[in-house]
Design an enzyme around this catalytic site. Structure first.
Site, PDB file in Angstrom:
ATOM      1  N   GLU A  37       0.877  -1.168   0.000  1.00  0.00           N
ATOM      2  CA  GLU A  37       0.000   0.000   0.000  1.00  0.00           C
ATOM      3  C   GLU A  37       0.914   1.218   0.000  1.00  0.00           C
ATOM      4  OE1 GLU A  37      -2.710   0.242   3.317  1.00  0.00           O
ATOM      5  OE2 GLU A  37      -3.427   2.203   2.658  1.00  0.00           O
ATOM      6  N   ARG A 264       5.408 -12.719   9.643  1.00  0.00           N
ATOM      7  CA  ARG A 264       6.069 -11.465   9.294  1.00  0.00           C
ATOM      8  C   ARG A 264       7.401 -11.363  10.031  1.00  0.00           C
ATOM      9  NH1 ARG A 264       3.936  -6.247   9.647  1.00  0.00           N
ATOM     10  NH2 ARG A 264       2.100  -6.970   8.584  1.00  0.00           N
ATOM     11  N   LYS A 274       4.238   0.861   9.457  1.00  0.00           N
ATOM     12  CA  LYS A 274       4.394   2.120   8.725  1.00  0.00           C
ATOM     13  C   LYS A 274       3.752   3.282   9.469  1.00  0.00           C
ATOM     14  CE  LYS A 274       3.095   0.150   4.865  1.00  0.00           C
ATOM     15  NZ  LYS A 274       2.566   0.015   3.503  1.00  0.00           N
TER      16      LYS A 274
HETATM   17  P1  ATP Z   1       2.812  -2.236   7.973  1.00  0.00           P
HETATM   18  O1  ATP Z   1       2.154  -3.043   9.034  1.00  0.00           O
HETATM   19  O2  ATP Z   1       4.264  -2.035   8.159  1.00  0.00           O
HETATM   20  O3  ATP Z   1       2.109  -0.970   7.679  1.00  0.00           O
HETATM   21  P2  ATP Z   1       1.570  -3.535   5.837  1.00  0.00           P
HETATM   22  O4  ATP Z   1       1.405  -5.004   5.888  1.00  0.00           O
HETATM   23  O5  ATP Z   1       0.385  -2.717   6.118  1.00  0.00           O
HETATM   24  O6  ATP Z   1       2.804  -3.147   6.716  1.00  0.00           O
HETATM   25  P3  ATP Z   1       1.737  -3.356   3.029  1.00  0.00           P
HETATM   26  O7  ATP Z   1       2.209  -2.237   2.219  1.00  0.00           O
HETATM   27  O8  ATP Z   1       0.299  -3.699   3.001  1.00  0.00           O
HETATM   28  O9  ATP Z   1       2.194  -3.061   4.498  1.00  0.00           O
HETATM   29  O10 ATP Z   1       2.618  -4.638   2.767  1.00  0.00           O
HETATM   30  C1  ATP Z   1       2.964  -5.119   1.509  1.00  0.00           C
HETATM   31  C2  ATP Z   1       3.363  -6.550   1.641  1.00  0.00           C
HETATM   32  O11 ATP Z   1       4.477  -6.673   2.511  1.00  0.00           O
HETATM   33  C3  ATP Z   1       2.246  -7.380   2.235  1.00  0.00           C
HETATM   34  O12 ATP Z   1       2.136  -8.592   1.501  1.00  0.00           O
HETATM   35  C4  ATP Z   1       2.698  -7.623   3.634  1.00  0.00           C
HETATM   36  O13 ATP Z   1       2.205  -8.830   4.118  1.00  0.00           O
HETATM   37  C5  ATP Z   1       4.209  -7.617   3.499  1.00  0.00           C
HETATM   38  N1  ATP Z   1       4.822  -7.221   4.756  1.00  0.00           N
HETATM   39  C6  ATP Z   1       4.624  -6.088   5.450  1.00  0.00           C
HETATM   40  N2  ATP Z   1       5.316  -6.084   6.591  1.00  0.00           N
HETATM   41  C7  ATP Z   1       6.005  -7.247   6.630  1.00  0.00           C
HETATM   42  C8  ATP Z   1       6.910  -7.853   7.557  1.00  0.00           C
HETATM   43  N3  ATP Z   1       7.243  -7.240   8.690  1.00  0.00           N
HETATM   44  N4  ATP Z   1       7.412  -9.072   7.256  1.00  0.00           N
HETATM   45  C9  ATP Z   1       7.080  -9.678   6.118  1.00  0.00           C
HETATM   46  N5  ATP Z   1       6.236  -9.178   5.206  1.00  0.00           N
HETATM   47  C10 ATP Z   1       5.697  -7.973   5.452  1.00  0.00           C
HETATM   48 MG    MG Z   2      -1.379  -2.672   5.071  1.00  0.00          MG
END
Ligand code: ATP
Ligand code: MG
Length: 566
Positions: A37, A264, A274
């Site tokens: 995102e 994760r 984020k």
């Molecule tokens: P955050 O919680 O940091 O805001 P998010 O999951 O909302 O992260 P996205 O931009 O939606 O962030 O993530 C893009 C991809 O990266 C998704 O498939 C998510 O599962 C993966 N991802 C995000 N954070 C991690 C992590 N700490 N370890 C592994 N994969 C991750």
């Molecule tokens: Mg997200």
């Protein structure tokens, strides 16, 4: 992607994919996606997901990995983030080729899909407000209550949904919901919201839409539209999988990808969300998303991390099904391993103490041979100047040394790296503060670049820089951004920012470097002998004013930790 590469190791996801290929599921295709995102910069956790998704695509002939921006929330998303994400994925060495997508490109299709659901009486327009929806949803232990609008006719729903799109209603006044099961033990299945009204321009679709689809509805359909075979996501989506499958089953789409969840990445001394990283940036706790203390890829890059080190780290942590926290020391181990091989050694003195060699002629200087990298003879040698006045590190001298301090002290002899033995003869102190400001030494001309002919030994070798030839630089020393290993673990309501380490940055404004570093280009990396790995800052360093970031110290804590973990 032209070439295939062998898998790093067979984790449970790669095993599932191998099995699917054996059974000719998906006609032998492997299509994955990385779906960020665009509401922030990528961090080291994303690198895990990027290496997994792009890595798997590369391991199979004809495999592809899509980069898809999951841009369904216009309130938080910006073009700046889209651009930084693309450049970070490329920096990690991956290429999506033609396969760049935006969920917002599917808004028309998603709208049509919702109309289909309404026509099947599987979705309805609900006039409850957000609080009421929450109240009606029930809890883990109590079933939900059906919305009074659940029984609206298909015709009425079609009319209202069309008018939602046309902009007739205010934000929050109505939503489109799936009609599933308000008594389901899975809260995600209790008539989840599919669309909401949001009168707000979108960074790509402008003012075309005032209703926006929710993540759960968008994600599975985007995967399906793109022909994804394996939709890999983190564990928190496990409970969303029944909804992922429900939407695709009800709409009877041609492609129904398989969602597989993995743990994760959590790193000690680090926050990864984020939202929290944005809070640090917006609140001025760091200088930006690319502050070298941040766990973002742009921060790590600026700190001096290499693509190779980060990919090595992702290989080492592997892919598992259970959440765990990885020690930050492992990441540091990976960068040391890489820079040990590739970083040229240089001499730099961070906290200079003047040393005058009394028996060295005032008008003389000479060039001494120094090895660029003892690990790699192909990196050759260089000349470093030696002269009567030098700098050594303040803490390499003690006037009254305790046992086991083998470095310089009054009357003691040590070796200067690549130069001579010197012996401390006299100490000059500031009259007022008593602080040592200068040492007077003698050197032994017979020890040039080696040992003493009479076989006498010294117990320490110090780094040094010739005062007249030295280049000045600002050096930024970084420590963990947080004081505690788990800054997220505070008590309910406790702010993670209370764990920030007030000493995470120390600025040394006039370090002395050997003259070869004059004009060093931003991004170039060195080992400062005995001090650590340093790189020229990508943003603040100029021709006239060099700025270095410490990437890592030389002290390796990981080996110790790994040993103690058995
Ligand atoms: P955050 O919680 O940091 O805001 P998010 O999951 O909302 O992260 P996205 O931009 O939606 O962030 O993530 C893009 C991809 O990266 C998704 O498939 C998510 O599962 C993966 N991802 C995000 N954070 C991690 C992590 N700490 N370890 C592994 N994969 C991750
Ligand atoms: Mg997200």
């Amino acid at each position: 992607m032209p070439e295939t590469s062998p898998p790093v190791s067979m984790d449970f996801i790669r095993t599932i994919i191998a099995e699917d290929l054996k059974n000719n599921k998906n006609e032998g295709r492997v299509v994955t996606r990385f779906p960020p995102e665009p509401n922030g910069y990528l961090h080291i956790g994303h690198a895990k997901s990027i290496c997994l998704n792009f890595g798997i695509a590369l391991e199979h002939e004809g495999g592809t990995c899509h980069l898809r921006f999951d841009d369904t929330n216009p309130t938080k998303e910006e073009t700046e983030y889209v651009e930084s994400i693309m450049s970070d994925v490329r920096w990690l060495g991956f290429d999506w080729g033609e396969h760049l997508y935006y969920a917002s490109d599917y808004f028309d299709q998603l709208y049509e899909y919702s109309v289909q659901l309404i026509k099947k009486d599987k979705a309805y327009v609900c006039d409850l407000n957000a609080d009421e929806i929450r109240e009606y949803r029930g809890t883990l232990t109590t079933p939900g209550k059906e919305s009074p609008f659940r029984t609206r006719s298909v015709a009425e729903n079609l009319d209202l949904f069309q008018r939602m799109r046309a902009g007739e209603f205010e934000n929050g006044s109505r939503v489109l919901r799936a009609k599933i099961d308000m008594a389901s033990p899975n809260l995600n299945m209790r008539d989840p919201v599919l669309y909401r009204i949001l009168h707000m321009p979108h960074h790509r679709t402008g003012n075309k839409w005032c209703i926006y689809p929710m993540y759960d509805f968008t994600h599975c359909l985007s995967d399906s539209i793109e022909g994804i075979t394996h939709s890999l996501c983190t564990l928190e989506f496990e409970d969303h999988r029944p909804l992922y499958d429900w939407v695709l089953d009800e709409l009877d789409v041609d492609c129904h990808p398989q969602q597989i969840e993995f743990a994760r990445l959590n790193l000690s001394y680090t926050v990864m969300s984020k939202r929290k990283l944005l809070e640090l940036v917006a609140g001025g706790y760091v200088t930006g998303w690319d502050d070298p203390r941040m766990p973002t890829l742009s921060g790590l890059r600026r700190r001096g991390y290499t693509t190779e080190a980060i990919r090595d780290f992702c290989d080492r942590i592997g892919i598992a099904k259970r959440d765990s926290t990885v020690d930050l020391a492992l990441l540091e181990y990976c960068i040391r391993e890489d820079l040990n091989k590739r970083a040229p050694r240089v001499m730099a003195v961070l906290r200079p103490l003047r040393v005058v060699i009394d028996n060295y002629p005032e008008d003389r200087s000479e060039e001494l041979d120094a090895v660029n990298n003892p690990e790699d003879s192909s990196m050759g040698t260089r000349k470093i100047p030696f002269s009567r006045v030098l700098y050594i590190e303040q803490d390499d001298f003690m006037e009254d040394p305790p046992k086991k301090f083998y470095r310089l002290a009054p009357g003691r002899e040590v070796r200067l790296r690549y130069a001579y033995f010197i012996k401390c003869m006299d100490v000059v102190k500031d009259k007022e503060t008593g602080q040592v400001i200068e040492l007077h030494c003698t050197y032994d001309p017979d020890t040039r670049g080696g040992d003493a002919p009479d076989g006498r030994k010294v117990k320490a070798t110090l780094h040094w820089v010739s005062a007249d030839h030295a280049v000045e630089a600002e050096v930024r020393l970084y420590d963990h951004l947080f004081k505690t290993p788990d800054p997220d673990a505070g008590k309910e309501g406790m702010d993670f920012k209370t764990h920030l380490n007030p000493k995470s940055l120390e600025i040394i404004s006039s370090a002395k470097l050997e003259p070869g570093l004059q004009g060093a280009t931003p991004g170039s990396r060195y080992q400062f002998e005995r001090l650590g790995y340093f790189c020229v800052d990508l943003k603040d360093s100029t021709k006239n004013r060099l700025v270095f970031n410490r990437t890592a110290t030389l002290r390796d804590t990981w080996v110790k930790i790994a040993k103690s973990q058995g």
